[in-house]
Design an enzyme around this catalytic site. Structure first.
Site, mmCIF file in Angstrom:
data_model
loop_
_atom_site.group_PDB
_atom_site.id
_atom_site.type_symbol
_atom_site.label_atom_id
_atom_site.label_comp_id
_atom_site.label_asym_id
_atom_site.label_seq_id
_atom_site.Cartn_x
_atom_site.Cartn_y
_atom_site.Cartn_z
ATOM 1 N N LYS A 155 0.796 -1.180 0.042
ATOM 2 C CA LYS A 155 0.122 -0.151 -0.074
ATOM 3 C C LYS A 155 0.865 1.154 -0.017
ATOM 4 O O LYS A 155 0.755 2.246 -0.846
ATOM 5 C CB LYS A 155 -0.887 -0.074 1.364
ATOM 6 C CG LYS A 155 -1.945 -1.092 1.454
ATOM 7 C CD LYS A 155 -2.708 -0.916 2.920
ATOM 8 C CE LYS A 155 -1.778 -1.070 4.098
ATOM 9 N NZ LYS A 155 -1.244 -2.225 4.277
ATOM 10 N N ARG A 172 -9.534 1.265 8.491
ATOM 11 C CA ARG A 172 -9.045 -0.031 8.900
ATOM 12 C C ARG A 172 -10.015 -0.968 9.711
ATOM 13 O O ARG A 172 -9.923 -1.993 10.157
ATOM 14 C CB ARG A 172 -7.625 -0.038 9.838
ATOM 15 C CG ARG A 172 -6.540 -0.619 9.462
ATOM 16 C CD ARG A 172 -5.267 -0.323 10.155
ATOM 17 N NE ARG A 172 -4.260 -0.900 9.935
ATOM 18 C CZ ARG A 172 -3.151 -0.459 9.301
ATOM 19 N NH1 ARG A 172 -3.192 0.636 8.718
ATOM 20 N NH2 ARG A 172 -2.118 -1.066 9.355
ATOM 21 N N ARG A 215 11.894 -6.185 4.773
ATOM 22 C CA ARG A 215 11.744 -4.787 4.938
ATOM 23 C C ARG A 215 12.822 -3.980 5.877
ATOM 24 O O ARG A 215 13.010 -4.009 6.864
ATOM 25 C CB ARG A 215 10.568 -4.282 5.178
ATOM 26 C CG ARG A 215 10.420 -2.712 5.328
ATOM 27 C CD ARG A 215 9.013 -1.938 5.218
ATOM 28 N NE ARG A 215 8.234 -2.508 6.193
ATOM 29 C CZ ARG A 215 6.880 -2.371 6.269
ATOM 30 N NH1 ARG A 215 6.344 -1.686 5.438
ATOM 31 N NH2 ARG A 215 6.184 -2.894 7.474
ATOM 32 N N ARG A 241 12.047 -1.912 10.677
ATOM 33 C CA ARG A 241 10.672 -1.143 11.537
ATOM 34 C C ARG A 241 10.176 -1.895 12.659
ATOM 35 O O ARG A 241 10.285 -3.095 12.926
ATOM 36 C CB ARG A 241 9.536 -1.064 10.508
ATOM 37 C CG ARG A 241 8.569 0.322 10.813
ATOM 38 C CD ARG A 241 7.774 0.536 9.880
ATOM 39 N NE ARG A 241 6.412 -0.344 9.827
ATOM 40 C CZ ARG A 241 5.384 -0.364 9.293
ATOM 41 N NH1 ARG A 241 5.436 0.525 8.010
ATOM 42 N NH2 ARG A 241 4.226 -0.731 9.773
ATOM 43 N N ARG A 245 -0.196 -8.768 13.626
ATOM 44 C CA ARG A 245 -0.809 -7.708 12.513
ATOM 45 C C ARG A 245 -1.405 -8.263 11.658
ATOM 46 O O ARG A 245 -2.393 -7.719 11.425
ATOM 47 C CB ARG A 245 0.494 -6.885 12.230
ATOM 48 C CG ARG A 245 1.103 -5.875 12.918
ATOM 49 C CD ARG A 245 2.367 -5.458 12.369
ATOM 50 N NE ARG A 245 2.300 -4.753 11.060
ATOM 51 C CZ ARG A 245 3.396 -4.306 10.364
ATOM 52 N NH1 ARG A 245 4.555 -4.948 10.630
ATOM 53 N NH2 ARG A 245 3.182 -3.969 9.182
HETATM 54 P P1 AP5 Z 1 4.840 -1.435 1.900
HETATM 55 O O1 AP5 Z 1 4.766 -0.723 0.829
HETATM 56 O O2 AP5 Z 1 5.382 -0.963 3.040
HETATM 57 O O3 AP5 Z 1 3.510 -2.312 2.275
HETATM 58 P P2 AP5 Z 1 2.233 -1.722 3.254
HETATM 59 O O4 AP5 Z 1 1.071 -2.435 2.723
HETATM 60 O O5 AP5 Z 1 2.390 -0.125 3.229
HETATM 61 O O6 AP5 Z 1 2.625 -2.477 4.722
HETATM 62 P P3 AP5 Z 1 2.842 -1.601 6.004
HETATM 63 O O7 AP5 Z 1 3.476 -2.813 6.716
HETATM 64 O O8 AP5 Z 1 3.584 -0.369 6.017
HETATM 65 O O9 AP5 Z 1 1.401 -1.658 6.295
HETATM 66 P P4 AP5 Z 1 0.550 -1.614 7.429
HETATM 67 O O10 AP5 Z 1 -0.825 -1.513 7.205
HETATM 68 O O11 AP5 Z 1 1.064 -2.737 8.490
HETATM 69 O O12 AP5 Z 1 1.422 -0.258 8.533
HETATM 70 P P5 AP5 Z 1 0.901 1.014 8.833
HETATM 71 O O13 AP5 Z 1 2.255 1.660 8.739
HETATM 72 O O14 AP5 Z 1 -0.171 1.513 7.917
HETATM 73 O O15 AP5 Z 1 5.827 -2.744 1.392
HETATM 74 C C1 AP5 Z 1 6.186 -3.708 2.489
HETATM 75 C C2 AP5 Z 1 7.633 -4.273 1.915
HETATM 76 O O16 AP5 Z 1 7.417 -4.879 0.676
HETATM 77 C C3 AP5 Z 1 8.673 -3.111 1.667
HETATM 78 O O17 AP5 Z 1 9.912 -3.623 1.820
HETATM 79 C C4 AP5 Z 1 8.398 -2.951 0.190
HETATM 80 O O18 AP5 Z 1 9.748 -2.705 -0.405
HETATM 81 C C5 AP5 Z 1 8.047 -4.530 -0.443
HETATM 82 N N1 AP5 Z 1 7.268 -4.432 -1.486
HETATM 83 C C6 AP5 Z 1 6.133 -3.623 -1.813
HETATM 84 N N2 AP5 Z 1 5.701 -4.033 -3.102
HETATM 85 C C7 AP5 Z 1 6.312 -5.193 -3.400
HETATM 86 C C8 AP5 Z 1 6.228 -5.843 -4.723
HETATM 87 N N3 AP5 Z 1 5.295 -5.686 -5.619
HETATM 88 N N4 AP5 Z 1 7.218 -6.753 -4.861
HETATM 89 C C9 AP5 Z 1 8.257 -7.097 -3.675
HETATM 90 N N5 AP5 Z 1 8.326 -6.463 -2.530
HETATM 91 C C10 AP5 Z 1 7.391 -5.537 -2.603
HETATM 92 O O19 AP5 Z 1 0.400 0.873 10.186
HETATM 93 C C11 AP5 Z 1 1.154 0.642 11.260
HETATM 94 C C12 AP5 Z 1 0.437 0.495 12.514
HETATM 95 O O20 AP5 Z 1 -0.127 1.764 12.755
HETATM 96 C C13 AP5 Z 1 -0.630 -0.285 12.506
HETATM 97 O O21 AP5 Z 1 -0.145 -1.790 13.036
HETATM 98 C C14 AP5 Z 1 -1.707 0.209 13.477
HETATM 99 O O22 AP5 Z 1 -1.177 -0.157 15.137
HETATM 100 C C15 AP5 Z 1 -1.439 1.814 13.443
HETATM 101 N N6 AP5 Z 1 -2.189 2.171 12.623
HETATM 102 C C16 AP5 Z 1 -2.092 2.779 11.414
HETATM 103 N N7 AP5 Z 1 -3.145 3.180 10.623
HETATM 104 C C17 AP5 Z 1 -4.430 3.018 11.413
HETATM 105 C C18 AP5 Z 1 -5.694 2.810 11.464
HETATM 106 N N8 AP5 Z 1 -6.134 3.476 10.351
HETATM 107 N N9 AP5 Z 1 -6.547 2.346 12.656
HETATM 108 C C19 AP5 Z 1 -5.771 1.837 13.453
HETATM 109 N N10 AP5 Z 1 -4.599 1.867 13.570
HETATM 110 C C20 AP5 Z 1 -3.702 2.594 12.816
#
Ligand code: AP5
Length: 231
Positions: free
Chosen positions: A15, A90, A129, A159, A170
């Site tokens: 994402k 979410r 990552r 991270r 997660r």
């Molecule tokens: P990446 O692009 O970072 O993936 P992502 O889907 O963004 O994964 P995240 O881990 O950032 O998502 P998340 O939803 O768990 O975390 P968030 O920060 O939102 O890619 C991941 C890896 O794969 C990278 O190394 C990338 O280079 C690689 N990659 C990407 N595309 C690829 C491809 N096509 N092929 C190969 N490799 C690839 O949330 C973190 C925390 O914040 C949550 O756990 C929660 O506690 C809190 N939080 C955030 N938003 C909310 C909300 N709305 N409500 C409640 N809590 C929230």
């Protein structure tokens, strides 16, 4: 009418990677709630420090806090031409609040894209990552072996919530609380899915085409209209 996009998908689905690329290409703000929280922790904001304990355990931050953050962010004028939301909503409750905000804005509907990747790939991606300790950006997959950020020269680190144990939590939280959003949005004419298991450039191409297609649909068709939702 604005181009209002939300990217759904499990942790590690890509994402953030794709929201960043798409938003840059279209000159739209990318709004990542995870990044907002992580920046708040760096800035020692009380609300983010409370959230940190939950994030470290892989749990979700409460809906009220998240809706307040997003409501405030979407009120800024740089979102007038649209936005790309990454990591929000979410929960179904957050999605309902977002629908109310979108209705108040009256500036175009939501285009919802679900990026689909198999669980074993998600686990592998998150384990590998590395992010920049200074600017927070992801290292590109091809840079995985390096230790320096290509954008700012900062040091790459794992991270905080990418440890194996927290990733398992997660993913559980995703299946329980976030995956039901797919059913919440599925029947809308502007819902799409994209195969996130391809190389990033291919995913980006598919997203570009599919978002363009969805945005060109009869967006005034009532939500829940049958027949026009498709893969
Ligand atoms: P990446 O692009 O970072 O993936 P992502 O889907 O963004 O994964 P995240 O881990 O950032 O998502 P998340 O939803 O768990 O975390 P968030 O920060 O939102 O890619 C991941 C890896 O794969 C990278 O190394 C990338 O280079 C690689 N990659 C990407 N595309 C690829 C491809 N096509 N092929 C190969 N490799 C690839 O949330 C973190 C925390 O914040 C949550 O756990 C929660 O506690 C809190 N939080 C955030 N938003 C909310 C909300 N709305 N409500 C409640 N809590 C929230």
């Amino acid at each position: 009418m604005g181009l209002n996009v939300i990217m759904l998908g499990a942790p590690g689905a890509g994402k953030g990677t794709q929201a960043d690329r798409f938003a840059r290409r279209r000159g739209l703000p990318r709004i990542s709630t995870g990044d907002i929280l992580r920046q708040g922790i760096k800035d020692q904001l009380p609300v983010a420090l409370v959230a940190k304990a939950k994030m470290d355990r892989g749990e979700l931050v409460d809906d009220e806090t998240m809706v307040t953050i997003v409501r405030e962010r979407l009120a800024r004028p740089d979102t007038d031409a649209g936005f790309v939301l990454d990591g929000f909503p979410r929960t179904v409750s957050q999605a309902r609040s977002l629908d109310a905000i979108i209705e108040e804005r009256g500036n175009g509907p939501l285009v919802v894209v679900d990026i689909v990747v198999q669980e074993e790939d998600l686990v592998r991606r998150l384990a590998g990552r590395r992010i920049c300790s200074k600017c927070g950006t992801n290292a590109e997959p091809a840079d995985g072996s390096g230790t320096t950020c290509q954008r700012c020269g900062g040091t790459l680190v794992q991270r905080a919530d990418d440890s194996e144990q927290v990733v398992i939590e997660r993913l559980k939280v995703y299946h329980r609380a976030t995956e039901p959003l797919v059913d919440y949005y599925r029947e809308r004419p502007t819902f799409r899915t994209v195969n996130g298991a391809q190389p990033p450039d291919r995913v980006a191409q598919e997203l570009d085409a599919t978002i363009g297609d969805a945005a060109g649909q009869d967006v005034h068709a009532p939500w829940g209209a049958q027949g026009s939702a498709r893969l």
